[in-house]
Design a protein around this motif. Structure first.
Motif, PDB file in Angstrom:
ATOM      1  N   ASP A   1       0.852  -1.195   0.000  1.00  0.00           N
ATOM      2  CA  ASP A   1       0.000   0.000   0.000  1.00  0.00           C
ATOM      3  C   ASP A   1       0.891   1.250   0.000  1.00  0.00           C
ATOM      4  N   HIS A   2       0.664   2.117  -0.973  1.00  0.00           N
ATOM      5  CA  HIS A   2       1.493   3.303  -1.164  1.00  0.00           C
ATOM      6  C   HIS A   2       1.456   4.236   0.069  1.00  0.00           C
ATOM      7  N   VAL A   3       0.291   4.386   0.665  1.00  0.00           N
ATOM      8  CA  VAL A   3       0.156   5.326   1.795  1.00  0.00           C
ATOM      9  C   VAL A   3       0.874   4.769   3.022  1.00  0.00           C
TER      10      VAL A   3
ATOM     11  N   TYR B   1      13.510  10.133   0.419  1.00  0.00           N
ATOM     12  CA  TYR B   1      12.409   9.181   0.609  1.00  0.00           C
ATOM     13  C   TYR B   1      11.074   9.866   0.926  1.00  0.00           C
ATOM     14  N   CYS B   2      11.013  11.205   0.736  1.00  0.00           N
ATOM     15  CA  CYS B   2       9.762  11.930   1.011  1.00  0.00           C
ATOM     16  C   CYS B   2       8.792  11.782  -0.143  1.00  0.00           C
ATOM     17  N   MET B   3       9.259  12.146  -1.329  1.00  0.00           N
ATOM     18  CA  MET B   3       8.395  12.085  -2.505  1.00  0.00           C
ATOM     19  C   MET B   3       8.254  10.614  -2.905  1.00  0.00           C
ATOM     20  N   ASP B   4       7.384  10.358  -3.891  1.00  0.00           N
ATOM     21  CA  ASP B   4       7.164   8.977  -4.313  1.00  0.00           C
ATOM     22  C   ASP B   4       8.489   8.319  -4.686  1.00  0.00           C
ATOM     23  N   ASN B   5       8.719   7.138  -4.126  1.00  0.00           N
ATOM     24  CA  ASN B   5       9.968   6.409  -4.376  1.00  0.00           C
ATOM     25  C   ASN B   5       9.710   4.932  -4.143  1.00  0.00           C
TER      26      ASN B   5
ATOM     27  N   GLY C   1      -0.889  18.816   0.156  1.00  0.00           N
ATOM     28  CA  GLY C   1      -0.025  18.959  -1.032  1.00  0.00           C
ATOM     29  C   GLY C   1      -0.803  19.547  -2.203  1.00  0.00           C
ATOM     30  N   GLU C   2      -2.066  19.129  -2.304  1.00  0.00           N
ATOM     31  CA  GLU C   2      -2.943  19.649  -3.357  1.00  0.00           C
ATOM     32  C   GLU C   2      -3.165  21.158  -3.145  1.00  0.00           C
ATOM     33  N   ALA C   3      -3.349  21.568  -1.876  1.00  0.00           N
ATOM     34  CA  ALA C   3      -3.524  22.989  -1.572  1.00  0.00           C
ATOM     35  C   ALA C   3      -2.256  23.763  -1.947  1.00  0.00           C
ATOM     36  N   TYR C   4      -1.099  23.187  -1.621  1.00  0.00           N
ATOM     37  CA  TYR C   4       0.169  23.825  -2.016  1.00  0.00           C
ATOM     38  C   TYR C   4       0.218  24.010  -3.536  1.00  0.00           C
ATOM     39  N   ASP C   5      -0.138  22.942  -4.255  1.00  0.00           N
ATOM     40  CA  ASP C   5      -0.053  22.992  -5.717  1.00  0.00           C
ATOM     41  C   ASP C   5      -1.036  24.021  -6.292  1.00  0.00           C
ATOM     42  N   LYS C   6      -2.253  24.080  -5.713  1.00  0.00           N
ATOM     43  CA  LYS C   6      -3.259  25.014  -6.242  1.00  0.00           C
ATOM     44  C   LYS C   6      -2.887  26.454  -5.907  1.00  0.00           C
TER      45      LYS C   6
ATOM     46  N   SER D   1       0.600  14.383   1.633  1.00  0.00           N
ATOM     47  CA  SER D   1       1.056  14.234   0.248  1.00  0.00           C
ATOM     48  C   SER D   1       0.100  14.964  -0.677  1.00  0.00           C
ATOM     49  N   GLY D   2       0.252  14.702  -1.985  1.00  0.00           N
ATOM     50  CA  GLY D   2      -0.637  15.339  -2.938  1.00  0.00           C
ATOM     51  C   GLY D   2      -2.043  14.760  -2.874  1.00  0.00           C
ATOM     52  N   GLY D   3      -2.160  13.545  -2.399  1.00  0.00           N
ATOM     53  CA  GLY D   3      -3.471  12.895  -2.357  1.00  0.00           C
ATOM     54  C   GLY D   3      -4.005  12.679  -0.953  1.00  0.00           C
ATOM     55  N   HIS D   4      -3.152  12.800   0.060  1.00  0.00           N
ATOM     56  CA  HIS D   4      -3.573  12.449   1.422  1.00  0.00           C
ATOM     57  C   HIS D   4      -3.123  13.463   2.459  1.00  0.00           C
TER      58      HIS D   4
ATOM     59  N   GLY E   1       4.349  22.844  -8.122  1.00  0.00           N
ATOM     60  CA  GLY E   1       4.044  23.971  -7.251  1.00  0.00           C
ATOM     61  C   GLY E   1       4.581  23.880  -5.832  1.00  0.00           C
ATOM     62  N   GLY E   2       4.394  22.725  -5.177  1.00  0.00           N
ATOM     63  CA  GLY E   2       4.742  22.603  -3.754  1.00  0.00           C
ATOM     64  C   GLY E   2       6.163  23.045  -3.429  1.00  0.00           C
ATOM     65  N   PRO E   3       7.163  22.418  -4.059  1.00  0.00           N
ATOM     66  CA  PRO E   3       8.554  22.788  -3.741  1.00  0.00           C
ATOM     67  C   PRO E   3       8.859  24.250  -4.078  1.00  0.00           C
ATOM     68  N   ASN E   4       8.266  24.781  -5.149  1.00  0.00           N
ATOM     69  CA  ASN E   4       8.527  26.181  -5.516  1.00  0.00           C
ATOM     70  C   ASN E   4       7.902  27.150  -4.526  1.00  0.00           C
ATOM     71  N   LEU E   5       6.718  26.793  -4.039  1.00  0.00           N
ATOM     72  CA  LEU E   5       6.057  27.635  -3.031  1.00  0.00           C
ATOM     73  C   LEU E   5       6.865  27.622  -1.729  1.00  0.00           C
ATOM     74  N   ASP E   6       7.375  26.449  -1.372  1.00  0.00           N
ATOM     75  CA  ASP E   6       8.218  26.304  -0.170  1.00  0.00           C
ATOM     76  C   ASP E   6       9.421  27.247  -0.271  1.00  0.00           C
ATOM     77  N   LYS E   7      10.054  27.231  -1.440  1.00  0.00           N
ATOM     78  CA  LYS E   7      11.255  28.040  -1.654  1.00  0.00           C
ATOM     79  C   LYS E   7      10.934  29.536  -1.533  1.00  0.00           C
TER      80      LYS E   7
HETATM   81  O1  KG4 Z   1       3.918  11.768  -1.920  1.00  0.00           O
HETATM   82  P1  KG4 Z   1       3.936  12.495  -3.201  1.00  0.00           P
HETATM   83  O2  KG4 Z   1       5.191  12.459  -4.036  1.00  0.00           O
HETATM   84  O3  KG4 Z   1       2.781  12.010  -4.129  1.00  0.00           O
HETATM   85  C1  KG4 Z   1       1.545  11.597  -3.627  1.00  0.00           C
HETATM   86  O4  KG4 Z   1       1.452  10.422  -3.163  1.00  0.00           O
HETATM   87  O5  KG4 Z   1       0.641  12.453  -3.634  1.00  0.00           O
HETATM   88  O6  KG4 Z   1       3.541  13.996  -2.871  1.00  0.00           O
HETATM   89  C2  KG4 Z   1       3.510  14.980  -3.848  1.00  0.00           C
HETATM   90  C3  KG4 Z   1       3.026  16.258  -3.194  1.00  0.00           C
HETATM   91  C4  KG4 Z   1       2.734  17.359  -4.217  1.00  0.00           C
HETATM   92  O7  KG4 Z   1       1.500  17.953  -3.904  1.00  0.00           O
HETATM   93  C5  KG4 Z   1       3.888  18.324  -4.007  1.00  0.00           C
HETATM   94  O8  KG4 Z   1       3.576  19.652  -4.334  1.00  0.00           O
HETATM   95  C6  KG4 Z   1       4.131  18.180  -2.524  1.00  0.00           C
HETATM   96  O9  KG4 Z   1       4.025  16.789  -2.298  1.00  0.00           O
HETATM   97  N1  KG4 Z   1       5.469  18.667  -2.140  1.00  0.00           N
HETATM   98  C7  KG4 Z   1       5.686  19.737  -1.349  1.00  0.00           C
HETATM   99  C8  KG4 Z   1       7.096  19.887  -1.244  1.00  0.00           C
HETATM  100  N2  KG4 Z   1       7.671  18.898  -1.982  1.00  0.00           N
HETATM  101  C9  KG4 Z   1       6.660  18.166  -2.514  1.00  0.00           C
HETATM  102  N3  KG4 Z   1       4.831  20.560  -0.730  1.00  0.00           N
HETATM  103  C10 KG4 Z   1       5.364  21.543   0.006  1.00  0.00           C
HETATM  104  N4  KG4 Z   1       6.690  21.760   0.153  1.00  0.00           N
HETATM  105  C11 KG4 Z   1       7.586  20.960  -0.452  1.00  0.00           C
HETATM  106  N5  KG4 Z   1       8.892  21.183  -0.307  1.00  0.00           N
END
Ligand code: KG4
Ligand code: ZN
Length: 375
Positions: free
Chosen positions: A111-113, A341-345, A187-192, A160-163, A203-209
Protein backbone atom coordinates in the motif's frame (compact mmCIF):
# COMPACT_ATOMS: atom_id res chain seq x y z
CA UNK A 1 19.21 -11.16 5.24
CA UNK A 2 16.59 -10.00 2.76
CA UNK A 3 17.27 -8.13 -0.47
CA UNK A 4 14.07 -6.80 -1.98
CA UNK A 5 13.54 -5.06 -5.30
CA UNK A 6 10.70 -2.53 -5.03
CA UNK A 7 8.79 -0.90 -7.89
CA UNK A 8 6.64 2.23 -7.68
CA UNK A 9 4.56 3.61 -10.57
CA UNK A 10 1.39 4.85 -8.87
CA UNK A 11 1.45 8.38 -10.27
CA UNK A 12 4.11 10.23 -12.26
CA UNK A 13 7.41 8.84 -10.97
CA UNK A 14 8.84 5.63 -12.38
CA UNK A 15 10.90 4.22 -9.52
CA UNK A 16 12.88 1.11 -8.59
CA UNK A 17 14.99 0.47 -5.49
CA UNK A 18 16.80 -2.31 -3.67
CA UNK A 19 16.54 -2.39 0.13
CA UNK A 20 18.31 -4.73 2.52
CA UNK A 21 16.53 -5.97 5.65
CA UNK A 22 13.86 -3.30 5.36
CA UNK A 23 16.19 -0.47 6.39
CA UNK A 24 19.29 -0.07 4.24
CA UNK A 25 18.75 1.47 0.83
CA UNK A 26 21.24 0.04 -1.66
CA UNK A 27 19.78 1.97 -4.58
CA UNK A 28 16.86 4.35 -5.08
CA UNK A 29 16.29 5.29 -8.72
CA UNK A 30 13.52 7.72 -9.65
CA UNK A 31 12.71 8.87 -13.20
CA UNK A 32 10.46 11.87 -12.76
CA UNK A 33 7.98 12.87 -15.44
CA UNK A 34 7.78 16.54 -14.42
CA UNK A 35 8.91 17.68 -17.86
CA UNK A 36 6.08 15.73 -19.55
CA UNK A 37 3.29 17.11 -17.37
CA UNK A 38 4.52 20.67 -16.73
CA UNK A 39 2.80 22.18 -19.78
CA UNK A 40 -0.57 20.82 -18.61
CA UNK A 41 -0.07 22.08 -15.03
CA UNK A 42 -0.82 18.62 -13.59
CA UNK A 43 -0.45 14.89 -14.20
CA UNK A 44 -2.11 13.57 -17.39
CA UNK A 45 -2.87 9.88 -16.65
CA UNK A 46 -2.48 8.58 -20.21
CA UNK A 47 0.88 10.27 -20.65
CA UNK A 48 2.00 8.97 -17.25
CA UNK A 49 1.25 5.32 -18.01
CA UNK A 50 2.91 5.49 -21.43
CA UNK A 51 6.04 7.02 -19.90
CA UNK A 52 6.11 4.30 -17.19
CA UNK A 53 6.15 1.62 -19.90
CA UNK A 54 9.10 3.28 -21.64
CA UNK A 55 11.10 3.85 -18.46
CA UNK A 56 10.47 0.92 -16.13
CA UNK A 57 13.06 -1.50 -17.60
CA UNK A 58 16.01 0.94 -17.68
CA UNK A 59 15.08 2.19 -14.19
CA UNK A 60 15.16 -1.38 -12.81
CA UNK A 61 18.48 -2.11 -14.56
CA UNK A 62 19.93 1.04 -13.02
CA UNK A 63 18.67 0.09 -9.53
CA UNK A 64 20.30 -3.36 -9.73
CA UNK A 65 23.50 -1.92 -11.11
CA UNK A 66 23.79 0.75 -8.41
CA UNK A 67 23.16 -1.90 -5.76
CA UNK A 68 25.88 -4.09 -7.29
CA UNK A 69 23.47 -7.02 -7.50
CA UNK A 70 22.16 -9.45 -10.10
CA UNK A 71 18.63 -10.88 -10.47
CA UNK A 72 19.52 -14.04 -8.58
CA UNK A 73 20.57 -12.07 -5.48
CA UNK A 74 17.02 -10.82 -4.97
CA UNK A 75 14.89 -12.45 -2.30
CA UNK A 76 11.54 -10.94 -3.31
CA UNK A 77 9.85 -8.45 -5.66
CA UNK A 78 7.63 -5.76 -4.16
CA UNK A 79 5.28 -3.38 -5.92
CA UNK A 80 3.03 -0.50 -4.91
CA UNK A 81 -0.32 -1.85 -6.14
CA UNK A 82 -2.67 0.61 -4.39
CA UNK A 83 -3.86 3.40 -4.41
CA UNK A 84 -3.02 5.41 -7.51
CA UNK A 85 -3.80 6.02 -11.17
CA UNK A 86 -4.98 2.67 -12.45
CA UNK A 87 -3.10 2.75 -15.78
CA UNK A 88 0.12 3.75 -14.00
CA UNK A 89 -0.24 1.12 -11.25
CA UNK A 90 -0.73 -1.60 -13.85
CA UNK A 91 2.67 -0.97 -15.43
CA UNK A 92 4.58 -1.54 -12.18
CA UNK A 93 2.33 -4.40 -11.17
CA UNK A 94 2.64 -6.35 -14.45
CA UNK A 95 6.40 -5.83 -14.44
CA UNK A 96 6.72 -7.04 -10.84
CA UNK A 97 4.59 -10.11 -11.58
CA UNK A 98 6.69 -10.98 -14.64
CA UNK A 99 9.95 -10.69 -12.67
CA UNK A 100 8.64 -12.62 -9.66
CA UNK A 101 7.32 -15.38 -11.91
CA UNK A 102 10.48 -15.61 -14.01
CA UNK A 103 12.74 -15.74 -10.94
CA UNK A 104 10.41 -17.91 -8.87
CA UNK A 105 10.58 -15.35 -6.03
CA UNK A 106 7.80 -14.08 -3.76
CA UNK A 107 5.66 -11.16 -4.96
CA UNK A 108 4.58 -8.60 -2.36
CA UNK A 109 1.82 -6.01 -2.91
CA UNK A 110 2.37 -2.84 -0.91
CA UNK A 111 0.00 0.00 0.00
CA UNK A 112 1.49 3.30 -1.16
CA UNK A 113 0.16 5.33 1.80
CA UNK A 114 1.41 2.83 4.37
CA UNK A 115 4.76 2.85 2.56
CA UNK A 116 4.98 6.65 2.95
CA UNK A 117 4.54 6.07 6.70
CA UNK A 118 7.41 3.59 6.61
CA UNK A 119 9.86 5.85 4.72
CA UNK A 120 11.32 7.31 7.94
CA UNK A 121 12.75 3.85 8.75
CA UNK A 122 15.05 3.99 5.72
CA UNK A 123 18.74 4.89 5.70
CA UNK A 124 21.08 5.11 2.74
CA UNK A 125 23.63 2.35 2.56
CA UNK A 126 26.93 3.96 3.53
CA UNK A 127 29.86 3.41 1.19
CA UNK A 128 31.31 -0.05 1.66
CA UNK A 129 34.86 -0.49 2.83
CA UNK A 130 37.10 -1.54 -0.06
CA UNK A 131 36.79 -5.25 -0.74
CA UNK A 132 33.57 -5.68 1.30
CA UNK A 133 30.86 -7.29 -0.85
CA UNK A 134 27.30 -5.89 -1.06
CA UNK A 135 26.22 -9.07 0.71
CA UNK A 136 27.67 -7.84 4.02
CA UNK A 137 25.03 -5.85 5.91
CA UNK A 138 26.40 -2.40 6.78
CA UNK A 139 25.28 -2.88 10.38
CA UNK A 140 27.82 -5.71 10.60
CA UNK A 141 30.61 -3.37 9.56
CA UNK A 142 32.05 -2.08 12.82
CA UNK A 143 32.18 1.62 11.96
CA UNK A 144 28.58 2.00 10.78
CA UNK A 145 25.86 2.38 13.41
CA UNK A 146 22.27 1.51 12.49
CA UNK A 147 20.15 4.69 12.72
CA UNK A 148 17.35 4.65 15.30
CA UNK A 149 14.02 3.34 14.08
CA UNK A 150 10.78 4.88 15.35
CA UNK A 151 9.44 3.26 18.51
CA UNK A 152 5.82 2.11 18.65
CA UNK A 153 3.04 2.89 19.48
CA UNK A 154 3.36 5.85 17.18
CA UNK A 155 1.27 8.60 15.71
CA UNK A 156 1.51 8.59 11.91
CA UNK A 157 0.94 11.56 9.63
CA UNK A 158 0.80 11.27 5.84
CA UNK A 159 0.99 14.59 4.02
CA UNK A 160 1.06 14.23 0.25
CA UNK A 161 -0.64 15.34 -2.94
CA UNK A 162 -3.47 12.89 -2.36
CA UNK A 163 -3.57 12.45 1.42
CA UNK A 164 -3.58 14.35 4.68
CA UNK A 165 -4.25 11.64 7.24
CA UNK A 166 -3.49 10.79 10.84
CA UNK A 167 -3.07 7.22 12.09
CA UNK A 168 -2.51 5.44 15.37
CA UNK A 169 0.13 2.80 14.68
CA UNK A 170 1.12 -0.03 16.98
CA UNK A 171 3.26 -1.63 14.23
CA UNK A 172 4.20 -0.57 10.67
CA UNK A 173 1.46 -2.88 9.39
CA UNK A 174 -1.24 -1.97 11.90
CA UNK A 175 -2.62 1.51 11.27
CA UNK A 176 -5.90 2.87 12.60
CA UNK A 177 -7.19 5.95 10.79
CA UNK A 178 -7.84 8.81 13.22
CA UNK A 179 -8.67 11.61 10.79
CA UNK A 180 -8.23 12.79 7.23
CA UNK A 181 -8.91 15.74 5.00
CA UNK A 182 -12.53 16.39 4.23
CA UNK A 183 -11.63 18.32 1.05
CA UNK A 184 -8.18 19.11 -0.39
CA UNK A 185 -5.00 17.31 0.67
CA UNK A 186 -2.32 19.66 1.96
CA UNK A 187 -0.02 18.96 -1.03
CA UNK A 188 -2.94 19.65 -3.36
CA UNK A 189 -3.52 22.99 -1.57
CA UNK A 190 0.17 23.82 -2.02
CA UNK A 191 -0.05 22.99 -5.72
CA UNK A 192 -3.26 25.01 -6.24
CA UNK A 193 -1.98 28.04 -4.32
CA UNK A 194 1.22 27.86 -6.38
CA UNK A 195 -0.95 28.13 -9.52
CA UNK A 196 -2.79 31.12 -7.99
CA UNK A 197 0.60 32.75 -7.33
CA UNK A 198 1.69 31.85 -10.89
CA UNK A 199 4.66 29.78 -9.71
CA UNK A 200 6.16 27.19 -12.04
CA UNK A 201 5.20 23.48 -11.87
CA UNK A 202 5.74 21.54 -9.61
CA UNK A 203 4.04 23.97 -7.25
CA UNK A 204 4.74 22.60 -3.75
CA UNK A 205 8.55 22.79 -3.74
CA UNK A 206 8.53 26.18 -5.52
CA UNK A 207 6.06 27.63 -3.03
CA UNK A 208 8.22 26.30 -0.17
CA UNK A 209 11.25 28.04 -1.65
CA UNK A 210 9.46 31.36 -2.13
CA UNK A 211 7.90 31.23 1.36
CA UNK A 212 11.34 31.10 2.97
CA UNK A 213 11.93 34.66 1.77
CA UNK A 214 8.66 36.18 3.03
CA UNK A 215 7.06 37.34 6.27
CA UNK A 216 4.76 34.62 7.65
CA UNK A 217 2.86 37.17 9.77
CA UNK A 218 2.05 39.56 6.92
CA UNK A 219 -1.43 38.10 6.27
CA UNK A 220 -3.84 36.64 8.77
CA UNK A 221 -5.22 33.55 7.08
CA UNK A 222 -7.98 31.23 8.30
CA UNK A 223 -6.96 27.99 9.98
CA UNK A 224 -9.72 25.49 9.82
CA UNK A 225 -9.56 23.21 12.85
CA UNK A 226 -13.16 21.96 12.40
CA UNK A 227 -15.01 20.97 15.57
CA UNK A 228 -13.20 21.02 18.91
CA UNK A 229 -12.17 17.37 19.00
CA UNK A 230 -11.98 16.70 15.26
CA UNK A 231 -8.83 15.10 13.88
CA UNK A 232 -9.94 15.74 10.31
CA UNK A 233 -8.33 18.41 8.13
CA UNK A 234 -9.75 20.99 5.75
CA UNK A 235 -7.69 23.06 3.34
CA UNK A 236 -10.26 24.43 0.92
CA UNK A 237 -11.01 27.51 3.09
CA UNK A 238 -7.33 28.45 3.24
CA UNK A 239 -6.98 27.94 -0.51
CA UNK A 240 -10.05 30.12 -1.24
CA UNK A 241 -8.80 32.83 1.13
CA UNK A 242 -5.54 32.88 -0.85
CA UNK A 243 -7.45 33.05 -4.14
CA UNK A 244 -9.43 36.11 -2.99
CA UNK A 245 -6.37 37.82 -1.49
CA UNK A 246 -4.46 37.46 -4.73
CA UNK A 247 -7.20 37.94 -7.32
CA UNK A 248 -9.89 39.89 -5.47
CA UNK A 249 -13.54 38.85 -5.30
CA UNK A 250 -15.11 37.46 -8.50
CA UNK A 251 -17.05 40.08 -10.47
CA UNK A 252 -20.14 39.20 -12.52
CA UNK A 253 -22.00 35.91 -12.80
CA UNK A 254 -21.91 32.73 -14.88
CA UNK A 255 -19.86 33.02 -18.08
CA UNK A 256 -19.25 36.70 -17.41
CA UNK A 257 -17.59 36.02 -14.03
CA UNK A 258 -13.99 37.17 -13.76
CA UNK A 259 -11.53 38.28 -11.11
CA UNK A 260 -10.48 41.86 -10.41
CA UNK A 261 -6.76 41.14 -10.72
CA UNK A 262 -4.13 38.38 -10.92
CA UNK A 263 -0.81 37.46 -9.35
CA UNK A 264 0.98 39.58 -11.96
CA UNK A 265 -0.43 42.66 -10.18
CA UNK A 266 1.40 41.72 -6.95
CA UNK A 267 4.75 43.14 -5.96
CA UNK A 268 7.55 40.64 -5.37
CA UNK A 269 7.35 41.32 -1.66
CA UNK A 270 3.58 40.71 -1.56
CA UNK A 271 4.08 37.41 -3.36
CA UNK A 272 6.74 36.27 -0.90
CA UNK A 273 4.64 37.35 2.09
CA UNK A 274 1.54 35.61 0.77
CA UNK A 275 3.54 32.40 0.24
CA UNK A 276 5.04 32.60 3.74
CA UNK A 277 1.69 33.34 5.39
CA UNK A 278 0.04 30.43 3.56
CA UNK A 279 2.84 28.08 4.55
CA UNK A 280 2.70 29.15 8.19
CA UNK A 281 -1.08 28.61 8.33
CA UNK A 282 -0.89 25.21 6.58
CA UNK A 283 1.83 23.89 8.88
CA UNK A 284 0.37 25.32 12.09
CA UNK A 285 -2.88 23.42 11.47
CA UNK A 286 -0.93 20.19 11.10
CA UNK A 287 0.89 20.70 14.39
CA UNK A 288 -2.33 21.55 16.20
CA UNK A 289 -3.89 18.32 14.94
CA UNK A 290 -0.83 16.34 16.08
CA UNK A 291 -1.26 17.91 19.53
CA UNK A 292 -4.92 16.98 19.63
CA UNK A 293 -4.24 13.43 18.48
CA UNK A 294 -1.60 12.83 21.14
CA UNK A 295 -3.92 14.18 23.84
CA UNK A 296 -6.80 12.02 22.64
CA UNK A 297 -4.68 8.88 22.47
CA UNK A 298 -3.32 9.61 25.97
CA UNK A 299 -6.89 9.94 27.24
CA UNK A 300 -7.51 6.45 25.78
CA UNK A 301 -4.48 5.15 27.68
CA UNK A 302 -2.12 5.02 24.72
CA UNK A 303 1.19 6.80 25.23
CA UNK A 304 2.67 7.70 21.86
CA UNK A 305 6.41 6.98 21.64
CA UNK A 306 7.11 8.61 18.28
CA UNK A 307 5.51 10.73 15.63
CA UNK A 308 6.19 9.43 12.12
CA UNK A 309 5.68 11.75 9.17
CA UNK A 310 5.70 10.75 5.49
CA UNK A 311 4.57 11.82 2.02
CA UNK A 312 5.72 14.49 -0.43
CA UNK A 313 4.98 17.43 1.89
CA UNK A 314 7.32 15.96 4.53
CA UNK A 315 10.04 17.46 2.25
CA UNK A 316 8.69 20.90 3.18
CA UNK A 317 11.37 22.92 4.96
CA UNK A 318 8.98 24.69 7.34
CA UNK A 319 7.16 21.49 8.32
CA UNK A 320 10.48 19.71 8.91
CA UNK A 321 11.77 22.46 11.13
CA UNK A 322 8.54 23.12 13.03
CA UNK A 323 7.69 19.47 13.61
CA UNK A 324 11.09 18.81 15.22
CA UNK A 325 10.73 21.87 17.45
CA UNK A 326 7.17 20.87 18.33
CA UNK A 327 8.18 17.27 19.13
CA UNK A 328 10.91 18.45 21.46
CA UNK A 329 8.38 20.59 23.33
CA UNK A 330 5.90 17.69 23.53
CA UNK A 331 8.54 15.22 24.70
CA UNK A 332 8.15 12.80 21.77
CA UNK A 333 10.56 11.97 18.98
CA UNK A 334 9.62 13.01 15.46
CA UNK A 335 10.83 10.82 12.60
CA UNK A 336 10.80 12.34 9.12
CA UNK A 337 12.11 10.55 6.05
CA UNK A 338 15.45 11.50 4.56
CA UNK A 339 14.83 13.92 1.68
CA UNK A 340 15.33 11.14 -0.89
CA UNK A 341 12.41 9.18 0.61
CA UNK A 342 9.76 11.93 1.01
CA UNK A 343 8.39 12.09 -2.51
CA UNK A 344 7.16 8.98 -4.31
CA UNK A 345 9.97 6.41 -4.38
CA UNK A 346 10.40 2.66 -4.49
CA UNK A 347 12.69 2.32 -1.46
CA UNK A 348 9.70 2.83 0.84
CA UNK A 349 7.87 0.05 -1.07
CA UNK A 350 10.79 -2.40 -0.77
CA UNK A 351 11.30 -1.41 2.90
CA UNK A 352 7.74 -2.08 4.02
CA UNK A 353 7.67 -5.24 1.89
CA UNK A 354 10.36 -6.68 4.17
CA UNK A 355 8.03 -6.29 7.15
CA UNK A 356 5.20 -7.88 5.14
CA UNK A 357 7.46 -10.75 4.07
CA UNK A 358 8.32 -11.42 7.71
CA UNK A 359 4.60 -11.46 8.49
CA UNK A 360 4.02 -13.99 5.65
CA UNK A 361 2.07 -11.49 3.56
CA UNK A 362 2.97 -12.83 0.11
CA UNK A 363 0.76 -12.17 -2.93
CA UNK A 364 -0.27 -14.48 -5.73
CA UNK A 365 -0.04 -13.63 -9.43
CA UNK A 366 -3.65 -12.46 -9.47
CA UNK A 367 -2.78 -9.49 -7.22
CA UNK A 368 -4.97 -6.60 -8.45
CA UNK A 369 -4.17 -2.91 -8.96
CA UNK A 370 -6.56 -0.86 -6.83
CA UNK A 371 -7.14 2.84 -7.56
CA UNK A 372 -8.69 3.82 -4.23
CA UNK A 373 -7.29 3.73 -0.74
CA UNK A 374 -8.42 1.30 1.90
CA UNK A 375 -6.76 3.33 4.65
O1 KG4 B 1 3.92 11.77 -1.92
P1 KG4 B 1 3.94 12.49 -3.20
O2 KG4 B 1 5.19 12.46 -4.04
O3 KG4 B 1 2.78 12.01 -4.13
C1 KG4 B 1 1.55 11.60 -3.63
O4 KG4 B 1 1.45 10.42 -3.16
O5 KG4 B 1 0.64 12.45 -3.63
O6 KG4 B 1 3.54 14.00 -2.87
C2 KG4 B 1 3.51 14.98 -3.85
C3 KG4 B 1 3.03 16.26 -3.19
C4 KG4 B 1 2.73 17.36 -4.22
O7 KG4 B 1 1.50 17.95 -3.90
C5 KG4 B 1 3.89 18.32 -4.01
O8 KG4 B 1 3.58 19.65 -4.33
C6 KG4 B 1 4.13 18.18 -2.52
O9 KG4 B 1 4.02 16.79 -2.30
N1 KG4 B 1 5.47 18.67 -2.14
C7 KG4 B 1 5.69 19.74 -1.35
C8 KG4 B 1 7.10 19.89 -1.24
N2 KG4 B 1 7.67 18.90 -1.98
C9 KG4 B 1 6.66 18.17 -2.51
N3 KG4 B 1 4.83 20.56 -0.73
C10 KG4 B 1 5.36 21.54 0.01
N4 KG4 B 1 6.69 21.76 0.15
C11 KG4 B 1 7.59 20.96 -0.45
N5 KG4 B 1 8.89 21.18 -0.31
ZN1 ZN C 1 2.89 9.36 -2.67
Amino acid sequence: MSLILGLETSCDETAAAVVRDGRWVLSNVIATQNDLHARYGGVVPEIASRAHIERISPVIDEALQQAGLGWQDLGAIAVGNRPGLIGSLLVGLSTAKAIAWALGKPLIGVDHVRAHLYAAHLAPQPPRAPGVSPAVPPADQPSIPLPDAPAYPALGLVVSGGHTSLYALDHPLHARLLGKTIDDAVGEAYDKVAVILQLPYPGGPNLDKLARTGNPKAYDLPRSLLSEDSLDFSYSGLKTAMLYLVRGKPVGRGKEAHFERSASDLTDQQRRDLAASFQAAAVRTILQKLDRAIDQLAAQGQRVQSVIVGGGVSANSHLREMSQAWAQKRGVRAFLPGMAYCMDNAAMIAGLAHVQLQAGDIATLDLPAIATTAM
